[in-house]
Design a protein around this motif. Structure first.
Motif, PDB file in Angstrom:
ATOM      1  N   PRO A 194       0.837  -1.219   0.000  1.00 48.39           N
ATOM      2  CA  PRO A 194       0.000   0.000   0.000  1.00 48.39           C
ATOM      3  C   PRO A 194       0.860   1.253   0.000  1.00 48.39           C
ATOM      4  N   GLY A 195       0.409   2.258  -0.721  1.00 46.31           N
ATOM      5  CA  GLY A 195       1.150   3.509  -0.781  1.00 46.31           C
ATOM      6  C   GLY A 195       2.307   3.492  -1.767  1.00 46.31           C
ATOM      7  N   HIS A 196       2.326   2.491  -2.670  1.00 50.25           N
ATOM      8  CA  HIS A 196       3.439   2.369  -3.623  1.00 50.25           C
ATOM      9  C   HIS A 196       3.559   3.615  -4.503  1.00 50.25           C
ATOM     10  N   TYR A 197       2.404   4.120  -4.964  1.00 51.59           N
ATOM     11  CA  TYR A 197       2.397   5.340  -5.781  1.00 51.59           C
ATOM     12  C   TYR A 197       1.874   6.506  -4.953  1.00 51.59           C
ATOM     13  N   ASP A 198       2.558   7.622  -5.025  1.00 52.81           N
ATOM     14  CA  ASP A 198       2.124   8.819  -4.308  1.00 52.81           C
ATOM     15  C   ASP A 198       1.183   9.680  -5.130  1.00 52.81           C
ATOM     16  N   LEU A 199       1.191   9.467  -6.470  1.00 49.47           N
ATOM     17  CA  LEU A 199       0.459  10.389  -7.341  1.00 49.47           C
ATOM     18  C   LEU A 199       0.324   9.752  -8.723  1.00 49.47           C
ATOM     19  N   VAL A 200      -0.726  10.115  -9.433  1.00 51.24           N
ATOM     20  CA  VAL A 200      -0.938   9.689 -10.821  1.00 51.24           C
ATOM     21  C   VAL A 200      -0.808  10.904 -11.739  1.00 51.24           C
ATOM     22  N   HIS A 201      -0.006  10.754 -12.795  1.00 47.17           N
ATOM     23  CA  HIS A 201       0.145  11.814 -13.804  1.00 47.17           C
ATOM     24  C   HIS A 201      -0.267  11.216 -15.145  1.00 47.17           C
ATOM     25  N   SER A 202      -1.420  11.649 -15.656  1.00 49.13           N
ATOM     26  CA  SER A 202      -1.948  11.112 -16.919  1.00 49.13           C
ATOM     27  C   SER A 202      -1.725  12.090 -18.060  1.00 49.13           C
ATOM     28  N   HIS A 203      -1.503  11.522 -19.250  1.00 46.13           N
ATOM     29  CA  HIS A 203      -1.233  12.305 -20.450  1.00 46.13           C
ATOM     30  C   HIS A 203      -2.272  11.974 -21.514  1.00 46.13           C
ATOM     31  N   TYR A 204      -2.987  13.010 -21.994  1.00 46.68           N
ATOM     32  CA  TYR A 204      -4.033  12.880 -23.022  1.00 46.68           C
ATOM     33  C   TYR A 204      -5.292  12.311 -22.371  1.00 46.68           C
ATOM     34  N   TRP A 205      -6.413  12.563 -23.012  1.00 45.97           N
ATOM     35  CA  TRP A 205      -7.686  12.298 -22.347  1.00 45.97           C
ATOM     36  C   TRP A 205      -7.937  10.817 -22.092  1.00 45.97           C
ATOM     37  N   LEU A 206      -7.476   9.934 -22.975  1.00 47.32           N
ATOM     38  CA  LEU A 206      -7.676   8.500 -22.757  1.00 47.32           C
ATOM     39  C   LEU A 206      -7.009   8.062 -21.456  1.00 47.32           C
ATOM     40  N   SER A 207      -5.799   8.511 -21.256  1.00 50.27           N
ATOM     41  CA  SER A 207      -5.088   8.183 -20.015  1.00 50.27           C
ATOM     42  C   SER A 207      -5.762   8.835 -18.816  1.00 50.27           C
ATOM     43  N   GLY A 208      -6.334  10.008 -19.031  1.00 54.89           N
ATOM     44  CA  GLY A 208      -7.002  10.713 -17.945  1.00 54.89           C
ATOM     45  C   GLY A 208      -8.121   9.910 -17.325  1.00 54.89           C
ATOM     46  N   HIS A 209      -8.852   9.165 -18.141  1.00 53.76           N
ATOM     47  CA  HIS A 209      -9.962   8.370 -17.603  1.00 53.76           C
ATOM     48  C   HIS A 209      -9.451   7.215 -16.754  1.00 53.76           C
ATOM     49  N   VAL A 210      -8.355   6.607 -17.182  1.00 50.48           N
ATOM     50  CA  VAL A 210      -7.759   5.554 -16.364  1.00 50.48           C
ATOM     51  C   VAL A 210      -7.191   6.160 -15.078  1.00 50.48           C
ATOM     52  N   GLY A 211      -6.532   7.306 -15.209  1.00 45.91           N
ATOM     53  CA  GLY A 211      -5.952   7.978 -14.051  1.00 45.91           C
ATOM     54  C   GLY A 211      -6.990   8.404 -13.038  1.00 45.91           C
ATOM     55  N   TRP A 212      -8.132   8.821 -13.520  1.00 46.90           N
ATOM     56  CA  TRP A 212      -9.229   9.243 -12.646  1.00 46.90           C
ATOM     57  C   TRP A 212      -9.611   8.098 -11.706  1.00 46.90           C
ATOM     58  N   LEU A 213      -9.836   6.923 -12.282  1.00 54.13           N
ATOM     59  CA  LEU A 213     -10.232   5.774 -11.460  1.00 54.13           C
ATOM     60  C   LEU A 213      -9.083   5.327 -10.557  1.00 54.13           C
ATOM     61  N   ALA A 214      -7.851   5.264 -11.122  1.00 52.68           N
ATOM     62  CA  ALA A 214      -6.704   4.797 -10.338  1.00 52.68           C
ATOM     63  C   ALA A 214      -6.450   5.697  -9.137  1.00 52.68           C
ATOM     64  N   ALA A 215      -6.495   6.998  -9.361  1.00 48.58           N
ATOM     65  CA  ALA A 215      -6.226   7.937  -8.272  1.00 48.58           C
ATOM     66  C   ALA A 215      -7.252   7.788  -7.154  1.00 48.58           C
ATOM     67  N   GLN A 216      -8.526   7.613  -7.537  1.00 50.78           N
ATOM     68  CA  GLN A 216      -9.557   7.430  -6.518  1.00 50.78           C
ATOM     69  C   GLN A 216      -9.362   6.122  -5.756  1.00 50.78           C
ATOM     70  N   ARG A 217      -9.025   5.080  -6.505  1.00 43.13           N
ATOM     71  CA  ARG A 217      -8.861   3.760  -5.864  1.00 43.13           C
ATOM     72  C   ARG A 217      -7.669   3.756  -4.924  1.00 43.13           C
ATOM     73  N   TRP A 218      -6.600   4.451  -5.281  1.00 45.41           N
ATOM     74  CA  TRP A 218      -5.376   4.441  -4.483  1.00 45.41           C
ATOM     75  C   TRP A 218      -5.354   5.527  -3.417  1.00 45.41           C
ATOM     76  N   GLY A 219      -6.309   6.448  -3.487  1.00 45.66           N
ATOM     77  CA  GLY A 219      -6.346   7.534  -2.520  1.00 45.66           C
ATOM     78  C   GLY A 219      -5.217   8.524  -2.696  1.00 45.66           C
ATOM     79  N   VAL A 220      -4.879   8.826  -3.971  1.00 37.48           N
ATOM     80  CA  VAL A 220      -3.788   9.763  -4.269  1.00 37.48           C
ATOM     81  C   VAL A 220      -4.305  10.823  -5.242  1.00 37.48           C
ATOM     82  N   PRO A 221      -3.602  11.931  -5.377  1.00 39.30           N
ATOM     83  CA  PRO A 221      -4.051  12.974  -6.302  1.00 39.30           C
ATOM     84  C   PRO A 221      -3.796  12.612  -7.766  1.00 39.30           C
ATOM     85  N   LEU A 222      -4.582  13.234  -8.640  1.00 40.70           N
ATOM     86  CA  LEU A 222      -4.447  13.085 -10.088  1.00 40.70           C
ATOM     87  C   LEU A 222      -3.962  14.397 -10.686  1.00 40.70           C
ATOM     88  N   VAL A 223      -2.838  14.341 -11.394  1.00 39.70           N
ATOM     89  CA  VAL A 223      -2.350  15.464 -12.184  1.00 39.70           C
ATOM     90  C   VAL A 223      -2.514  15.078 -13.643  1.00 39.70           C
TER      91      VAL A 223
END
Length: 448
Positions: free
Chosen positions: A129-158
């Protein structure tokens, strides 16, 4: 809005201000970076690989050098690819199985986002747990994956848009295909969900607010960088021309990039035709290299440019070359009299800074981030609109005064020094820290 514009102006200077955050948490140790539709390992200049690929590779390398580990998730495009590849010390590229390996167009990828997200979650589940501190997504397709990942991991999305559907659709080339409504909806959702949005320029930041109602307080400006070790004047124009087999006394307007209507290479060809119609005596000393491969809507008619050059009667001066590696590309920039970028839309125009870093001026359309990348009259020339006659006028000036290349090129090389990737990585880390700070504050507030 006036208060917002003032803030953008402050942040868009050549030396971005460091963010001073009382009680801010430590910088992130490890970032999950998402690039669904194009791999950082792909050759820029063809398919969907372009400036964004260069951006991700260089940014990840410099972040790692500054102590922030990066794991880049991208879609596997071959069964032979290993699950993970070390791109550089501290930078890991993870290949995610999502859909068929080959023959899948970018437009088909939304249907594979669920599979891609599943692959990202599987990789995450294998860590503590806590392996990633933050998600940084590039382009809108990645943004949708990042949105879910950030919420699931409890970290911010950039999130970094790189391009925006509403902006592209407002300035389409003739015959180009507009971006679909589904992309507009997806981008709007990501803008709302992200903790921070990274824009390349003040204009792009303003577009986020104007077109997508982004919260101005979430938008941060970070200019992309250039690899100043690779893109530099080196041993000069004459040596580069000798290596590439180009005539020493030629006027060489270069196009380098993905061949698609959005990038408008046809405007350069039409401008050359206008120039030669006006001044046929220039034909013996004119060479027009087009370095790149078909991409996007250009894939439908990959031979379109070759046929256009023949129809215009300039097939003898135009030379088509496939995409090349970064070191060879630097030589093409050095060899050119000027780089020509008549694009209809550019979030920044990384190629313009790369060319200038080698000491070559740029002739570009005054769109998007190009007026930031190119200083009109100092490091190159900006043209409003896409009338080939206007570009022919500028080409004629370079033909009449070959010393213009060296004078503007010297300014261009100095200008490019302000766009190193180390600076961009430091500014990006500041954005990460701000996102972590805001996320921690929000979590505390939610728990009373």
């Amino acid at each position: 809005m006036s208060q917002y514009v003032t803030r953008l102006g402050r942040l868009s200077s050549a030396s971005p201000a460091r963010l001073r955050l009382p009680g801010a948490p430590r910088r992130p140790r490890r970032v999950a970076m998402l690039s669904v539709h194009t791999s950082p390992l792909h050759q820029p200049g063809t398919g969907d690989a372009g400036g964004m690929n260069v951006y991700i590779v260089e940014l990840a390398r410099r972040l790692a050098a500054q102590g922030v580990e990066v794991e880049i998730f991208t879609r596997a495009t071959s069964a032979s690819l290993p699950p993970a590849v070390e791109l550089a010390p501290g930078v890991l590229v993870r290949h995610v199985d999502a859909g068929p390996y080959e023959g899948l167009a970018k437009e088909d990828l939304p249907a594979q986002l669920c599979a891609f997200t599943h692959g990202v979650m599987q990789a995450w589940a294998g860590n503590r747990p806590g392996h990633y501190d933050l998600v940084h997504s590039h382009y809108w397709l990645s943004g949708h994956v990042g949105w879910l990942a950030a919420q699931r991991w409890g970290v911010p999305l950039v999130h970094a848009m790189h391009t925006m559907a509403k902006v592209k659709n407002a300035s389409l080339a003739a015959g180009d295909t507009p971006e679909p409504p589904a992309r507009v909806i997806g981008e709007t959702q990501i803008v709302d969900a992200a903790d921070r949005l990274i824009a390349n320029t003040a204009d792009e930041a303003a577009d986020l607010v104007r077109h997508y109602e982004a919260d101005p307080l979430k938008v941060e400006i970070v200019h992309p960088g250039v690899n100043l070790d690779r893109f530099r004047p080196a041993d000069g124009r004459a040596a580069a021309r000798a290596r590439l087999g180009l005539p020493q006394d030629a006027l060489i307007p270069l196009f380098a990039g993905r061949i698609q209507p959005l990038k408008a290479p046809d405007v350069l060809l039409r401008a050359v035709a206008v120039l030669l119609e006006r001044r046929p005596e220039l034909r013996p000393r004119l060479v027009v290299p087009v370095v790149g491969g078909p991409s996007g809507s250009g894939l439908a008619k990959p031979e379109r440019l070759q046929k256009l050059s023949a129809r215009l009667g300039i097939g003898d001066v135009v030379r088509f070359h496939p995409p090349v590696g970064q070191d060879r590309l630097a030589d093409w920039f050095r060899a050119a009299s000027l780089l020509v970028m008549p694009s209809y839309s550019e979030s920044f125009g990384l190629v313009a800074i790369e060319a200038q870093a080698t000491g070559t001026p740029v002739l570009a359309a005054a769109v998007g981030g190009l007026p930031v990348a190119v200083r009109d009259g100092e490091t190159g020339c900006l043209v409003r609109g896409h009338d080939p006659a206007d570009y022919a006028d500028v080409l004629g000036r370079f033909a009449d005064d070959p010393s213009l290349t060296d004078r503007l090129g010297a300014n261009a090389a100095r200008h490019a020094q302000g766009f190193g990737w180390d600076r961009a990585a430091s500014a990006t880390t500041d954005v990460y820290t701000a996102a972590l700070h805001a996320h921690r504050r929000r979590v505390r507030s939610a728990h009373g």
